[in-house]
Design a protein around this motif. Structure first.
Motif, PDB file in Angstrom:
ATOM      1  N   GLU A  88      25.290   6.826 -48.586  1.00 25.52           N
ATOM      2  CA  GLU A  88      24.571   6.730 -47.642  1.00 25.52           C
ATOM      3  C   GLU A  88      24.741   7.391 -46.476  1.00 25.52           C
ATOM      4  O   GLU A  88      24.220   8.024 -45.608  1.00 25.52           O
TER       5      GLU A  88
ATOM      6  N   ILE B  24      26.514  10.087 -46.697  1.00 27.47           N
ATOM      7  CA  ILE B  24      26.501  11.509 -47.233  1.00 27.47           C
ATOM      8  C   ILE B  24      24.907  11.893 -46.736  1.00 27.47           C
ATOM      9  O   ILE B  24      24.698  12.852 -46.155  1.00 27.47           O
ATOM     10  N   PHE B  25      24.171  10.834 -47.349  1.00 28.14           N
ATOM     11  CA  PHE B  25      22.617  10.922 -46.910  1.00 28.14           C
ATOM     12  C   PHE B  25      22.237  11.394 -45.480  1.00 28.14           C
ATOM     13  O   PHE B  25      21.775  12.319 -44.763  1.00 28.14           O
TER      14      PHE B  25
ATOM     15  N   LEU C 187      23.959  14.533 -44.543  1.00 30.55           N
ATOM     16  CA  LEU C 187      23.174  15.632 -44.783  1.00 30.55           C
ATOM     17  C   LEU C 187      21.947  15.878 -44.079  1.00 30.55           C
ATOM     18  O   LEU C 187      21.439  16.995 -43.765  1.00 30.55           O
ATOM     19  N   ASN C 188      20.908  14.818 -43.823  1.00 30.44           N
ATOM     20  CA  ASN C 188      19.992  14.813 -42.938  1.00 30.44           C
ATOM     21  C   ASN C 188      20.201  15.404 -41.404  1.00 30.44           C
ATOM     22  O   ASN C 188      19.539  16.262 -40.975  1.00 30.44           O
TER      23      ASN C 188
ATOM     24  N   PHE D 157      20.925  19.038 -41.811  1.00 29.38           N
ATOM     25  CA  PHE D 157      19.463  20.010 -42.078  1.00 29.38           C
ATOM     26  C   PHE D 157      18.683  19.928 -40.657  1.00 29.38           C
ATOM     27  O   PHE D 157      18.434  21.133 -40.471  1.00 29.38           O
ATOM     28  N   PHE D 158      18.646  18.908 -40.152  1.00 28.77           N
ATOM     29  CA  PHE D 158      17.674  19.177 -38.772  1.00 28.77           C
ATOM     30  C   PHE D 158      18.567  19.710 -37.442  1.00 28.77           C
ATOM     31  O   PHE D 158      17.748  20.376 -36.879  1.00 28.77           O
TER      32      PHE D 158
ATOM     33  N   MET E 261      18.041  23.443 -38.550  1.00 29.55           N
ATOM     34  CA  MET E 261      16.579  23.900 -38.491  1.00 29.55           C
ATOM     35  C   MET E 261      16.274  24.062 -36.872  1.00 29.55           C
ATOM     36  O   MET E 261      15.639  24.845 -36.513  1.00 29.55           O
TER      37      MET E 261
END
Lengths: 188, 134
Positions: free
Chosen positions: B12, B14-15, B18-19, B22-23, B26
């Motif tokens: 979790e 890591i999740f 990663l999110n 990513f954001f 972006m």
């Protein structure tokens, strides 16, 4: 879909990565579309080309006599880049410009049109200036007509056209008709 | 939500990381892309080409480049606007710049005039001087 999965599998699923990729792709496409939006100046460029020719060969309403004689080099006399303007090419390497001009005696034109103030699509015949009277990609004339009626035809050239009333040294009334077109795109 | 008896699960964490990555990536991409560099490159290249086309030989034009200079920063200004053959190349830092051709065959020179010196470094005008000569 993720109901029976445990731990990281629940979150780090292929579907979640798919969602991220879709979001990223959407953002990238939107940004590229924004930055790649073209500022279209083709018509302005064509208009400037006409102005350059007129300023060069017409002085105080009188047309340069040399312009009406064979051998007059419009490019040299008007400081225009000959190679760039006369280049025709093909396909993706097609030329970017078109320039054409004709000089008519006023009585060889439809006088009624002119007296009524009509300055487009005058009907004249027997131009008196020597050949060549056009340079560059001749097909621009037809494509410009299309781009006027089809707003989505962004890849098509845009043209500018002008009819000018001028005199020669004997005070003969003449009509100087010019068309120029441009299809230049910005290069990276 | 992400806790078991031992606290947050490594997967979790890591999740979440990663999110977050990513954001952030972006967001940085959007901020970097929407500063207008690409749009200004295009607009200035076209504007300079049109000015050259419109100018009669023996004309000097001064063009205010303040907006472009803000984006360009303190890099060498001689690299910002270049006349290459019959084209104007404007580079503000986006993938090598943009080129637009002019149809004038006159000799063209475009440069920022040095207006002084500060701490041994040249100080340039914010105006681009475009010389169009026979």
């Amino acid at each position: 879909m993720i109901a029976n999965k445990k731990g990281g599998e629940k979150y780090l699923s292929i579907w979640w990565f798919f969602v991220l990729i879709v979001i990223a792709a959407g953002i990238v496409v939107a940004v590229i579309a924004f930055n790649g939006a073209d500022v279209n100046i083709k018509e302005l460029e064509a208009d400037i080309l006409i102005t350059r020719v007129v300023d060069c060969v017409v002085d105080n309403g009188y047309i340069n006599e040399e312009f009406l004689k064979p051998g007059f080099d419009i490019f040299q006399n008007c400081y225009l880049n000959k190679e760039l303007i006369i280049y025709q090419g093909e396909g993706k390497n097609r030329g970017d410009y078109y320039l054409a001009y004709e000089v008519y005696e006023l009585d060889k034109c439809n006088n009624d049109d002119f007296r009524l103030g009509k300055t487009t699509n005058l009907e004249c015949e027997n131009p008196i200036n020597p050949e060549p009277r056009s340079f560059g990609v001749a097909n621009f004339v037809n494509e410009c007509k299309l781009s006027k009626v089809m707003k989505e035809a962004r890849e098509y050239p845009l043209c500018s056209e002008r009819y000018i009333y001028v005199l020669d040294k004997d005070n003969r009334k003449l009509i100087f008709h010019l068309i120029a077109g441009s299809n230049q795109k910005i290069k990276s | 939500m992400f806790k078991n008896k031992r606290g947050l699960l490594p997967e979790e964490i890591i999740f979440l990381l990663l999110n977050l990555v990513f954001f952030v990536v972006m967001l940085l991409f959007i901020i970097n892309s929407t500063n207008g560099k690409a749009v200004y490159e295009q607009a200035y290249a076209k504007q300079i080409a049109l000015l050259i086309d419109e100018a009669k030989p023996d004309t000097t034009i001064l063009l205010d480049m303040q907006n472009a200079l803000k984006l360009y920063g303190n890099k060498d200004r001689r690299e910002m606007v270049k006349i290459i053959g019959s084209g104007v190349k404007v580079t503000l830092g986006v993938s090598g710049g943009r080129v637009y051709n002019f149809f004038s065959s006159a000799n063209v020179k475009a440069e920022f005039m040095q207006i002084g010196e500060e701490n041994g470094k040249p100080v340039y005008s914010k105006y681009l001087t475009i010389d169009v000569t026979k």
